[in-house]
Design a protein around this motif. Structure first.
Motif, PDB file in Angstrom:
ATOM      1  N   VAL A 134       0.837  -1.205   0.000  1.00 11.11           N
ATOM      2  CA  VAL A 134       0.000   0.000   0.000  1.00 11.11           C
ATOM      3  C   VAL A 134       0.871   1.255   0.000  1.00 11.11           C
ATOM      4  O   VAL A 134       0.601   2.220  -0.731  1.00 11.11           O
ATOM      5  CB  VAL A 134      -0.953  -0.005   1.211  1.00 11.11           C
ATOM      6  N   ASP A 135       1.928   1.251   0.816  1.00 13.11           N
ATOM      7  CA  ASP A 135       2.817   2.412   0.859  1.00 13.11           C
ATOM      8  C   ASP A 135       3.454   2.677  -0.502  1.00 13.11           C
ATOM      9  O   ASP A 135       3.564   3.830  -0.944  1.00 13.11           O
ATOM     10  CB  ASP A 135       3.910   2.202   1.916  1.00 13.11           C
ATOM     11  N   ARG A 136       3.878   1.614  -1.176  1.00  8.91           N
ATOM     12  CA  ARG A 136       4.473   1.771  -2.508  1.00  8.91           C
ATOM     13  C   ARG A 136       3.458   2.331  -3.492  1.00  8.91           C
ATOM     14  O   ARG A 136       3.772   3.196  -4.317  1.00  8.91           O
ATOM     15  CB  ARG A 136       5.000   0.425  -3.014  1.00  8.91           C
ATOM     16  N   LEU A 137       2.233   1.823  -3.409  1.00 12.26           N
ATOM     17  CA  LEU A 137       1.192   2.285  -4.320  1.00 12.26           C
ATOM     18  C   LEU A 137       0.901   3.769  -4.120  1.00 12.26           C
ATOM     19  O   LEU A 137       0.788   4.534  -5.082  1.00 12.26           O
ATOM     20  CB  LEU A 137      -0.082   1.460  -4.105  1.00 12.26           C
ATOM     21  N   LEU A 138       0.801   4.195  -2.874  1.00 18.88           N
ATOM     22  CA  LEU A 138       0.487   5.591  -2.580  1.00 18.88           C
ATOM     23  C   LEU A 138       1.604   6.530  -3.017  1.00 18.88           C
ATOM     24  O   LEU A 138       1.354   7.700  -3.323  1.00 18.88           O
ATOM     25  CB  LEU A 138       0.203   5.766  -1.088  1.00 18.88           C
ATOM     26  N   ARG A 139       2.853   6.022  -3.044  1.00 22.83           N
ATOM     27  CA  ARG A 139       3.990   6.856  -3.428  1.00 22.83           C
ATOM     28  C   ARG A 139       4.298   6.790  -4.916  1.00 22.83           C
ATOM     29  O   ARG A 139       5.243   7.417  -5.386  1.00 22.83           O
ATOM     30  CB  ARG A 139       5.222   6.435  -2.627  1.00 22.83           C
ATOM     31  N   GLY A 140       3.513   5.972  -5.642  1.00 24.09           N
ATOM     32  CA  GLY A 140       3.754   5.855  -7.072  1.00 24.09           C
ATOM     33  C   GLY A 140       4.931   4.970  -7.413  1.00 24.09           C
ATOM     34  O   GLY A 140       5.480   5.043  -8.515  1.00 24.09           O
ATOM     35  N   GLN A 141       5.339   4.086  -6.474  1.00 22.75           N
ATOM     36  CA  GLN A 141       6.463   3.191  -6.706  1.00 22.75           C
ATOM     37  C   GLN A 141       5.976   1.853  -7.269  1.00 22.75           C
ATOM     38  O   GLN A 141       4.782   1.549  -7.247  1.00 22.75           O
ATOM     39  CB  GLN A 141       7.233   2.960  -5.401  1.00 22.75           C
ATOM     40  N   THR A 142       6.903   1.035  -7.740  1.00 20.15           N
ATOM     41  CA  THR A 142       6.572  -0.281  -8.272  1.00 20.15           C
ATOM     42  C   THR A 142       6.046  -1.177  -7.160  1.00 20.15           C
ATOM     43  O   THR A 142       6.651  -1.277  -6.088  1.00 20.15           O
ATOM     44  CB  THR A 142       7.815  -0.933  -8.901  1.00 20.15           C
ATOM     45  N   VAL A 143       4.913  -1.808  -7.401  1.00 15.52           N
ATOM     46  CA  VAL A 143       4.306  -2.712  -6.422  1.00 15.52           C
ATOM     47  C   VAL A 143       4.639  -4.151  -6.823  1.00 15.52           C
ATOM     48  O   VAL A 143       4.319  -4.576  -7.931  1.00 15.52           O
ATOM     49  CB  VAL A 143       2.774  -2.527  -6.356  1.00 15.52           C
ATOM     50  N   LYS A 144       5.294  -4.879  -5.924  1.00 15.04           N
ATOM     51  CA  LYS A 144       5.722  -6.239  -6.224  1.00 15.04           C
ATOM     52  C   LYS A 144       4.727  -7.247  -5.646  1.00 15.04           C
ATOM     53  O   LYS A 144       4.158  -7.041  -4.586  1.00 15.04           O
ATOM     54  CB  LYS A 144       7.106  -6.501  -5.639  1.00 15.04           C
ATOM     55  N   GLY A 145       4.548  -8.347  -6.353  1.00 17.97           N
ATOM     56  CA  GLY A 145       3.670  -9.415  -5.886  1.00 17.97           C
ATOM     57  C   GLY A 145       4.161 -10.745  -6.430  1.00 17.97           C
ATOM     58  O   GLY A 145       4.947 -10.798  -7.384  1.00 17.97           O
ATOM     59  N   VAL A 146       3.723 -11.839  -5.825  1.00 17.84           N
ATOM     60  CA  VAL A 146       4.111 -13.182  -6.252  1.00 17.84           C
ATOM     61  C   VAL A 146       2.971 -13.799  -7.044  1.00 17.84           C
ATOM     62  O   VAL A 146       1.845 -13.889  -6.558  1.00 17.84           O
ATOM     63  CB  VAL A 146       4.464 -14.070  -5.042  1.00 17.84           C
ATOM     64  N   ARG A 147       3.266 -14.231  -8.272  1.00 22.43           N
ATOM     65  CA  ARG A 147       2.261 -14.852  -9.141  1.00 22.43           C
ATOM     66  C   ARG A 147       2.181 -16.345  -8.840  1.00 22.43           C
ATOM     67  O   ARG A 147       3.191 -17.046  -8.825  1.00 22.43           O
ATOM     68  CB  ARG A 147       2.619 -14.635 -10.615  1.00 22.43           C
TER      69      ARG A 147
END
Length: 293
Positions: A87-100
């Protein structure tokens, strides 16, 4: 309800409507599940260090759910193991990482393209309006709104013309309706929500919007906040529960916010006019099994 359960140490799994984590963050009701968002004004130095504007939005509180799973398809999910970081990354406009993850197994970390930081929502300030503040009730009783305005003696009027409104008030359950969203997009008018169409809910909302303290004067309110902060220090230092003196509901709401800011559990107990706050050292203190579950 989900946040209350999570604070009591109960394992919790829930579902929410939305295609991506960003949908959840943008939803004014569901965003509370991932910590909620709030508008923050930075100092000049901090804004320069961040390379951002002075008014930004940040996560308001710890997320209710530690991990988020995006259902991308029938056989594909994206897992964010650290909700707060995502959430913090999203709010700052940074790349959001996730595991597929698929039936074939776990794939390499998947990175969502960096997006522009979410724009702060429109901020309403009654002091900046010249003349009466025009309030448009969307899905609410106009008669009820006018009665509350008269009772509080506010410099405001209810209007049936949304395009002329300085402020929109609506039910939380209707905040996401397409018609209202189109109105907000077209006019940029701020929207405030209440849970129920009642005098008490509207009164509490408008007192906050117009920066009014209601029947209690500022000195008493400040004393109640100091009272809560002192009690919280005792709770944290001594590990005991502390009962506060009876207070009006509007003042108790301020004390609840103080407790939330310090991440301790507070509960209103008793009947009016003796209803008061009890602050607990941890989630289960003072609560029976029935109360917890």
């Amino acid at each position: 309800a989900a946040r209350t359960i999570a604070e009591r140490g109960v394992p919790l799994i829930g579902t929410a409507h939305g295609n991506t984590l960003e949908n959840l963050v943008r939803n004014p009701t569901l965003s509370e599940l991932v910590g909620g968002v709030q508008t923050v004004t930075l100092g000049d130095e901090e804004a320069r260090q961040r390379g951002s504007r002075k008014t930004v939005i940040e996560r308001k509180a710890p997320p209710t759910f530690d991990a988020i799973v995006e259902m991308r398809g029938y056989e594909e999910v994206i897992v964010h193991t650290d909700t707060a970081d995502a959430v913090d990354r999203l709010l700052r406009g940074q790349t959001v990482k996730g595991v597929r993850r698929t039936p074939e197994g776990e794939g390499p970390p998947m990175e969502e393209p960096a997006a522009a930081p979410l724009a702060p929502p429109p901020v309403f300030s009654a002091s900046e309006i010249k003349g009466a503040v025009r309030i448009y009730p969307y899905g609410l009783s106009r008669d009820l709104l006018e009665r509350v305005i008269r009772d509080l003696r506010l410099d405001a009027v209810a209007t049936n013309k949304p395009e002329r409104a300085h402020l929109v008030v609506t039910l939380r359950a209707r905040a996401d309706e397409p018609r209202l969203q189109r109105l907000v997009k077209a006019t940029g008018v701020p929207v405030h929500v209440v849970k129920k169409n009642t005098t008490a809910q509207l009164r509490r909302l408008l007192l906050g919007v117009f920066n009014r303290l209601g029947d209690k004067d500022e000195e008493e309110t400040e004393a109640a906040v100091r009272e809560a902060e002192q009690a919280i220090r005792r709770v944290l230092d001594e590990g005991i529960q502390v009962e506060l003196p009876p207070r009006a509901s509007s003042v108790r709401a301020l004390q609840h916010r103080v407790a939330s800011r310090h991440q301790v559990v507070a509960e209103s107990v008793g009947c009016e006019p003796q209803r008061h706050l009890v602050i607990y050292p941890h989630a289960f203190a003072g609560l029976s099994e029935d109360q917890v579950y």
